[in-house]
Scaffold this active site. Structure first.
Site, short mmCIF file in Angstrom:
data_model
loop_
_atom_site.label_atom_id
_atom_site.label_comp_id
_atom_site.label_asym_id
_atom_site.label_seq_id
_atom_site.Cartn_x
_atom_site.Cartn_y
_atom_site.Cartn_z
N GLU A 85 -0.74 1.27 -5.30
CA GLU A 85 -0.56 0.06 -4.51
C GLU A 85 -0.24 -1.23 -5.41
O GLU A 85 -1.38 -1.45 -5.95
CB GLU A 85 -1.80 -0.06 -3.49
CG GLU A 85 -2.22 1.36 -2.69
CD GLU A 85 -3.49 1.20 -1.95
OE1 GLU A 85 -4.00 2.20 -1.89
OE2 GLU A 85 -4.06 0.26 -1.77
N HIS B 90 0.74 -1.33 0.01
CA HIS B 90 0.17 -0.01 0.06
C HIS B 90 0.87 1.20 0.11
O HIS B 90 0.77 2.20 0.91
CB HIS B 90 -0.89 0.01 1.30
CG HIS B 90 -2.12 0.92 1.33
ND1 HIS B 90 -1.98 1.96 1.21
CD2 HIS B 90 -3.37 0.58 1.35
CE1 HIS B 90 -3.21 2.85 1.33
NE2 HIS B 90 -4.02 1.76 1.34
O1 TA6 Z 1 -6.30 1.40 -0.65
C1 TA6 Z 1 -7.16 2.52 -0.42
C2 TA6 Z 1 -8.12 2.04 1.01
O2 TA6 Z 1 -8.71 1.05 0.76
C3 TA6 Z 1 -9.02 3.05 0.89
O3 TA6 Z 1 -10.32 2.84 0.89
C4 TA6 Z 1 -8.64 3.74 2.48
O4 TA6 Z 1 -9.48 3.25 3.43
C5 TA6 Z 1 -7.35 3.42 2.73
O5 TA6 Z 1 -7.05 2.47 1.92
C6 TA6 Z 1 -6.61 3.47 4.05
O6 TA6 Z 1 -6.99 2.49 4.75
P1 TA6 Z 1 -6.66 2.50 6.13
O7 TA6 Z 1 -7.20 1.39 6.71
O8 TA6 Z 1 -5.28 2.58 6.46
O9 TA6 Z 1 -7.25 3.78 6.89
#
Ligand code: TA6
Length: 299
Positions: free
Chosen positions: A273, A173
């Protein structure tokens, strides 16, 4: 905190404590890096020629046990995002559906450290145990193999130690910095399909470069080479064994609800990601292994 034996004999690595979390700091002629044992989360990779961290790390980051840090490269495993939004072969095995899986919240072990004047290689491992079984009923070994040189190579290696086949989705991520999100574009996705998670998970087709003008949360078909162009710098992401990628920016409203995140931080970051999600989720047979690879460099 007693420094890990592997580090005691190291020339380029040392153990540091960031509030509640242990980290390995790499200071090498080719680059500097900071790697948390919790979640095998890399929070800094700065090539020597620019001395600029290629990763975005929230100025409001908190280093607390059991909480993922906002920034760097959180490892989302063995499911990405909301468990129920995954294909049934992935979602049906999840017993405790926390967002983005459990690997990013747990402490990993330092398994290997090799260094030379050319590079530093660090392997962190996470093994199934009674804690992981509370989330997911399979036996596994998960390795994150980091190679630090002019560029970063990160290989996420899933080994199935179970007698049964299991299915995963996953993502590296990666948070990237920009001086101005509205002057930032991402090349490589033109003509490819994506699922818009903000518009009923509808399938759409990307026309031209990705630009950020509003909240963006999309699961793309992914090319092997992705170029992010920011006002002051360009970053190249090269991937292996991945035909999907998630592109995200929380924009104004979502930013206000995010942890470790200032209301205007969305103007200085975005995520690309490297993933195996949806159509690209992976089935791993007993005794088999699968590797997801990201190479990150200045372009
Ligand atoms: O990768 C994008 C995502 O899935 C968004 O929907 C947002 O929730 C982000 O990840 C961050 O997630 P987190 O659980 O680290 O706050």
């Amino acid at each position: 905190m007693s420094p890990q034996p592997l580090i005691q004999n190291s020339v380029f690595c040392q153990s540091v404590q960031l509030d509640e979390l242990e980290a390995i700091q790499v200071k090498h002629p080719k680059c500097d890096a900071t790697l948390l044992l919790q979640g095998a989360q890399l929070i800094e990779f700065s090539p020597a020629d620019t001395k600029r961290n290629l990763l975005w790390l929230s100025p409001d980051a908190e280093y607390k046990q059991g909480k993922s840090i906002r920034g760097g490269i959180p490892v989302c495993w063995p499911w990405f995002g909301a468990a129920e939004k995954n294909p049934p072969q992935v979602a049906d095995s999840v017993t405790n559906p926390i967002a983005h899986g459990f690997a990013r919240n747990l402490n990993w072990q330092l398994a290997e450290l090799k260094e030379s004047c050319h590079q530093v290689e660090i392997v962190l491992s996470l093994y199934s145990d009674e804690t992981t079984r509370q989330y997911w009923p399979f036996e596994f070994e998960l390795q994150a193999r980091f190679t630090f040189a002019e560029q970063l190579t990160l290989e996420l290696i899933t080994s199935n130690k179970d007698s049964k086949t299991f299915n995963i989705s996953q993502a590296l991520h990666t948070y990237l910095p920009t001086q101005d999100i509205e002057q930032t574009q991402v090349n490589g996705f033109s003509g490819l399909k994506y699922i818009d998670a903000l518009d009923g998970w509808r399938e759409k087709t990307q026309a031209g470069a990705i630009q950020f003008k509003a909240e963006t949360d999309r699961l793309y078909q992914a090319p092997e080479n992705i170029l992010a162009i920011c006002p002051d710098n360009k970053v190249l992401l090269q991937t292996e064994n991945s035909t999907s990628a998630v592109v995200w920016n929380p924009w104004i409203k979502k930013s206000q609800g995010l942890s470790q995140f200032a209301d205007d931080a969305y103007q200085r970051m975005f995520c690309i990601e490297t993933a195996n999600v949806l159509w690209d989720a992976k089935q791993i047979k007993a005794s088999a292994a699968q590797t997801l690879t990201l190479k990150l460099s200045d372009a």
